[in-house]
Scaffold this active site. Structure first.
Site, mmCIF file in Angstrom:
data_model
loop_
_atom_site.group_PDB
_atom_site.id
_atom_site.type_symbol
_atom_site.label_atom_id
_atom_site.label_comp_id
_atom_site.label_asym_id
_atom_site.label_seq_id
_atom_site.Cartn_x
_atom_site.Cartn_y
_atom_site.Cartn_z
ATOM 1 C CG ASP A 98 -2.571 8.504 -3.063
ATOM 2 O OD1 ASP A 98 -3.818 8.470 -3.164
ATOM 3 O OD2 ASP A 98 -1.832 8.785 -4.024
ATOM 4 C CG ASP A 142 -8.304 16.898 -4.658
ATOM 5 O OD1 ASP A 142 -8.818 17.754 -3.923
ATOM 6 O OD2 ASP A 142 -7.746 17.192 -5.726
ATOM 7 C CB THR A 143 -12.931 15.642 -6.182
ATOM 8 O OG1 THR A 143 -12.606 14.377 -6.767
ATOM 9 C CG2 THR A 143 -12.152 16.734 -6.855
ATOM 10 N N GLY A 144 -12.811 13.274 -3.938
ATOM 11 C CA GLY A 144 -13.529 12.112 -3.413
ATOM 12 C C GLY A 144 -14.167 11.270 -4.506
ATOM 13 C CG ASP A 158 2.142 11.013 -9.533
ATOM 14 O OD1 ASP A 158 1.125 10.878 -8.826
ATOM 15 O OD2 ASP A 158 2.094 11.155 -10.770
ATOM 16 N N GLY A 217 -0.131 5.629 -5.874
ATOM 17 C CA GLY A 217 0.347 6.533 -4.832
ATOM 18 C C GLY A 217 0.438 5.919 -3.447
ATOM 19 C CG LEU A 226 -11.955 6.257 -1.586
ATOM 20 C CD1 LEU A 226 -10.924 5.283 -2.124
ATOM 21 C CD2 LEU A 226 -11.415 6.941 -0.348
ATOM 22 N NE ARG A 247 3.980 7.208 -8.907
ATOM 23 C CZ ARG A 247 2.687 7.530 -8.866
ATOM 24 N NH1 ARG A 247 2.110 7.790 -7.721
ATOM 25 N NH2 ARG A 247 1.975 7.589 -9.975
ATOM 26 C CE LYS A 294 -4.745 18.009 -2.481
ATOM 27 N NZ LYS A 294 -4.580 18.471 -3.881
HETATM 28 P P1 IMP Z 1 -10.011 12.593 -6.317
HETATM 29 O O1 IMP Z 1 -10.791 11.652 -7.191
HETATM 30 O O2 IMP Z 1 -10.170 14.023 -6.741
HETATM 31 O O3 IMP Z 1 -10.274 12.404 -4.847
HETATM 32 O O4 IMP Z 1 -8.496 12.347 -6.631
HETATM 33 C C1 IMP Z 1 -7.839 11.340 -6.062
HETATM 34 C C2 IMP Z 1 -6.533 11.016 -6.753
HETATM 35 O O5 IMP Z 1 -5.911 12.147 -7.406
HETATM 36 C C3 IMP Z 1 -5.601 10.593 -5.673
HETATM 37 O O6 IMP Z 1 -5.726 9.213 -5.444
HETATM 38 C C4 IMP Z 1 -4.263 10.995 -6.213
HETATM 39 O O7 IMP Z 1 -3.742 9.952 -7.005
HETATM 40 C C5 IMP Z 1 -4.537 12.206 -7.073
HETATM 41 N N1 IMP Z 1 -4.269 13.448 -6.301
HETATM 42 C C6 IMP Z 1 -5.175 14.305 -5.779
HETATM 43 N N2 IMP Z 1 -4.582 15.317 -5.118
HETATM 44 C C7 IMP Z 1 -3.249 15.085 -5.202
HETATM 45 C C8 IMP Z 1 -2.077 15.779 -4.685
HETATM 46 O O8 IMP Z 1 -2.131 16.811 -4.006
HETATM 47 N N3 IMP Z 1 -0.883 15.213 -4.983
HETATM 48 C C9 IMP Z 1 -0.759 14.073 -5.718
HETATM 49 N N4 IMP Z 1 -1.816 13.392 -6.208
HETATM 50 C C10 IMP Z 1 -3.054 13.896 -5.964
HETATM 51 MG MG MG Z 2 -4.393 7.711 -5.507
#
Ligand code: IMP
Ligand code: MG
Length: 180
Positions: free
Chosen positions: A106, A109-111, A165, A50, A114, A171, A137
């Site tokens: 990119d 979201d939940t973190g 995406d 992303g 990362l 994308r 987010k």
């Molecule tokens: P996390 O582990 O929940 O922080 O998710 C992170 C990954 O989920 C990001 O790097 C994105 O690839 C994908 N993701 C989370 N939210 C979105 C969104 O709103 N649109 C597109 N991809 C998302």
């Molecule tokens: Mg990502």
């Protein structure tokens, strides 16, 4: 939700941040990074896939030298629970021991993604790690990730475009949209 309903949601996408605003914000982030890392050469590690356009734009706005590499993680299990396991599917290739690293992502979201990637990168003994994310987010953060350089903070919604995406589609839209 059936496929037709999903497609309809895509058709209902709403412009969130136009490309001009993205461009301006990315320039600001690059200026700040250039100031903070003056006289140094950070390694930008982009989290695939992303991040591709964000990293490309950010890197070209820097006024300092920088190295570029990529890392990729995949998560297995339900994304609705925190019991997901995250695995690296592509590791960094250039040596980062003793180097200042900036992880470029990119969207956080939940973190969880990362947080896992940070742990893996930390094991390689970089001099420092900072995080640069295009979007943070806020609606369902489970792990608080310290973002040093943040492009935009949004409360909710699924974002597509500018590298992000939905099921590998959209994308290449140059602006950021939210599925409404
Ligand atoms: P996390 O582990 O929940 O922080 O998710 C992170 C990954 O989920 C990001 O790097 C994105 O690839 C994908 N993701 C989370 N939210 C979105 C969104 O709103 N649109 C597109 N991809 C998302
Ligand atoms: Mg990502």
């Amino acid at each position: 939700m059936n496929l037709f309903a999903l497609e309809k949601r895509i058709l209902d996408k709403k412009l969130l941040i136009p490309r001009k605003s993205i461009e301006k914000r990315v320039k600001k982030l690059a200026n700040q990074i250039s100031l903070d890392y003056e006289g140094r050469e950070p390694v930008l590690i982009g989290v695939l896939k992303g991040v591709i356009f964000f990293l490309a734009d950010l890197a070209r706005e820097l006024s300092i030298p920088a190295k570029i590499d990529f890392i990729r993680a995949a998560s297995y299990g339900s994304s609705m629970t925190s019991s997901r396991t995250i695995q690296l599917t592509k590791d960094v290739e250039i040596p980062i021991q003793g180097k200042p690293v900036i992880l470029v992502e990119d969207i956080v979201d939940t973190g969880l993604t990362l947080t896992h990637i940070m742990q893996e990168v930390e094991r390689k003994g970089p001099e420092s790690i900072r995080i640069c994310a295009l979007i943070e987010k806020l609606e369902r953060q489970e792990t608080k990730v310290p973002i040093d350089y943040c492009g935009f903070r949004i409360n909710e919604g699924f974002i597509i475009g500018y590298g992000l995406d939905f099921d590998e589609k959209y994308r290449n839209l140059p602006d950021l949209y939210v599925l409404s």
